[in-house]
Design a protein around this motif. Structure first.
Motif, PDB file in Angstrom:
ATOM      1  N   ILE A   1     -49.351 -20.141 -40.193  1.00  0.00           N
ATOM      2  CA  ILE A   1     -48.695 -21.436 -40.027  1.00  0.00           C
ATOM      3  C   ILE A   1     -47.297 -21.259 -39.447  1.00  0.00           C
TER       4      ILE A   1
ATOM      5  N   ALA B   1     -45.975 -22.743 -35.904  1.00  0.00           N
ATOM      6  CA  ALA B   1     -44.738 -23.519 -35.821  1.00  0.00           C
ATOM      7  C   ALA B   1     -43.807 -22.949 -34.747  1.00  0.00           C
TER       8      ALA B   1
ATOM      9  N   SER C   1     -53.164 -24.662 -34.786  1.00  0.00           N
ATOM     10  CA  SER C   1     -52.489 -25.318 -33.672  1.00  0.00           C
ATOM     11  C   SER C   1     -53.052 -26.713 -33.422  1.00  0.00           C
TER      12      SER C   1
ATOM     13  N   LEU D   1     -52.693 -28.779 -37.638  1.00  0.00           N
ATOM     14  CA  LEU D   1     -51.427 -29.130 -38.285  1.00  0.00           C
ATOM     15  C   LEU D   1     -50.664 -30.272 -37.611  1.00  0.00           C
TER      16      LEU D   1
ATOM     17  N   ILE E   1     -48.013 -33.822 -38.845  1.00  0.00           N
ATOM     18  CA  ILE E   1     -46.576 -33.655 -38.690  1.00  0.00           C
ATOM     19  C   ILE E   1     -45.961 -34.933 -38.118  1.00  0.00           C
TER      20      ILE E   1
ATOM     21  N   GLN F   1     -39.115 -30.751 -38.521  1.00  0.00           N
ATOM     22  CA  GLN F   1     -40.464 -30.206 -38.590  1.00  0.00           C
ATOM     23  C   GLN F   1     -40.590 -28.972 -39.481  1.00  0.00           C
TER      24      GLN F   1
ATOM     25  N   GLN G   1     -41.627 -29.763 -42.975  1.00  0.00           N
ATOM     26  CA  GLN G   1     -42.998 -30.266 -43.000  1.00  0.00           C
ATOM     27  C   GLN G   1     -44.006 -29.119 -42.886  1.00  0.00           C
ATOM     28  N   TYR G   2     -43.757 -28.193 -41.972  1.00  0.00           N
ATOM     29  CA  TYR G   2     -44.645 -27.030 -41.846  1.00  0.00           C
ATOM     30  C   TYR G   2     -44.621 -26.201 -43.127  1.00  0.00           C
TER      31      TYR G   2
ATOM     32  N   ALA H   1     -47.804 -25.465 -45.512  1.00  0.00           N
ATOM     33  CA  ALA H   1     -48.160 -24.071 -45.785  1.00  0.00           C
ATOM     34  C   ALA H   1     -48.338 -23.851 -47.287  1.00  0.00           C
TER      35      ALA H   1
END
Length: 210
Positions: free
Chosen positions: A54, A58, A133, A136, A140, A146, A149-150, A154
């Motif tokens: 992840i 990102a 890719s 996710l 978002i 971001q 959020q990632y 995760a």
């Protein structure tokens, strides 16, 4: 990111994780061969791989693999080769219920070995990068920061991954003791064959045309 968005992500993630793949097959195998406690390092390795994948997505690595045939092929064959190696090792196993002192001394059943197997299986699979890719960004919020959020996604994904792997490892540890040594041998053979099949599917996997 709303609670409903996180819940939707968790549901879809659970469906994807619960479908048998390399890491859950390893959790099942580790549980049957070494017991639930000794399978925990493998779960930790798989959870770390979730953060690696992840994080890489990102940072744009998933987009690189989607755009570059060369790097996609490199990662693909590394992953297929490693899955093949693990599959052959399981097919050649004698179905031992316990880790012998010799195996631990050689590193075959050590915590570090179990950890690295699960980690490497995931990070050398380009399908994981491409999956994240595509998956996710749908959850978002583009006009909000971001990175947090990632990071949240995760944590949610890794937590679900751990719960599923724990269940598989527990299933393996219980089933093999009911079936005794033949059960261990059967599980090793079944998981070894499944890993070889996954290696074959990965070798045949083609990057989508840009």
């Amino acid at each position: 990111m709303s609670e409903m968005t996180i819940l939707a992500f968790a549901i879809v993630a659970f469906i994807g994780i619960a479908t048998p793949g390399p890491t859950v097959l390893l959790a099942l195998t580790n549980g049957s061969r070494y017991g639930l406690r000794r399978a925990l390092p493998g779960m930790a390795g798989a959870m770390l791989s979730d953060f690696v994948l992840i994080g890489a997505v990102a940072l744009g690595l998933g987009a690189l693999l989607a755009a570059s045939e060369f790097w996609f092929t490199v990662v693909k064959w590394l992953g297929a080769g490693y899955l093949t190696f693990l599959g052959i090792m399981l097919l050649r196993s004698k179905g031992s219920l316990d880790v012998t002192e010799a195996a631990v001394a050689s590193g075959a059943g050590s915590s570090a070995s179990i950890f690295l197997k699960s980690l490497l299986v995931a990070v050398t699979n380009p399908k994981g990068y491409l999956f994240f890719s595509a998956f996710l960004p749908q959850f978002i919020v583009s006009d909000a920061p971001q990175v947090p959020q990632y990071a949240l996604l995760a944590v949610v994904f890794a937590s679900i991954d751990f719960a599923v792997m724990f269940a598989y490892a527990l299933l393996g540890s219980k089933a093999v003791h009911l079936l005794k040594k033949k059960g261990a041998l059967w599980l090793d053979r079944a998981c070894g064959g499944a890993l070889l099949a996954l290696a074959g599917s990965l070798a045949l996997y083609r990057r989508a045309a840009s």
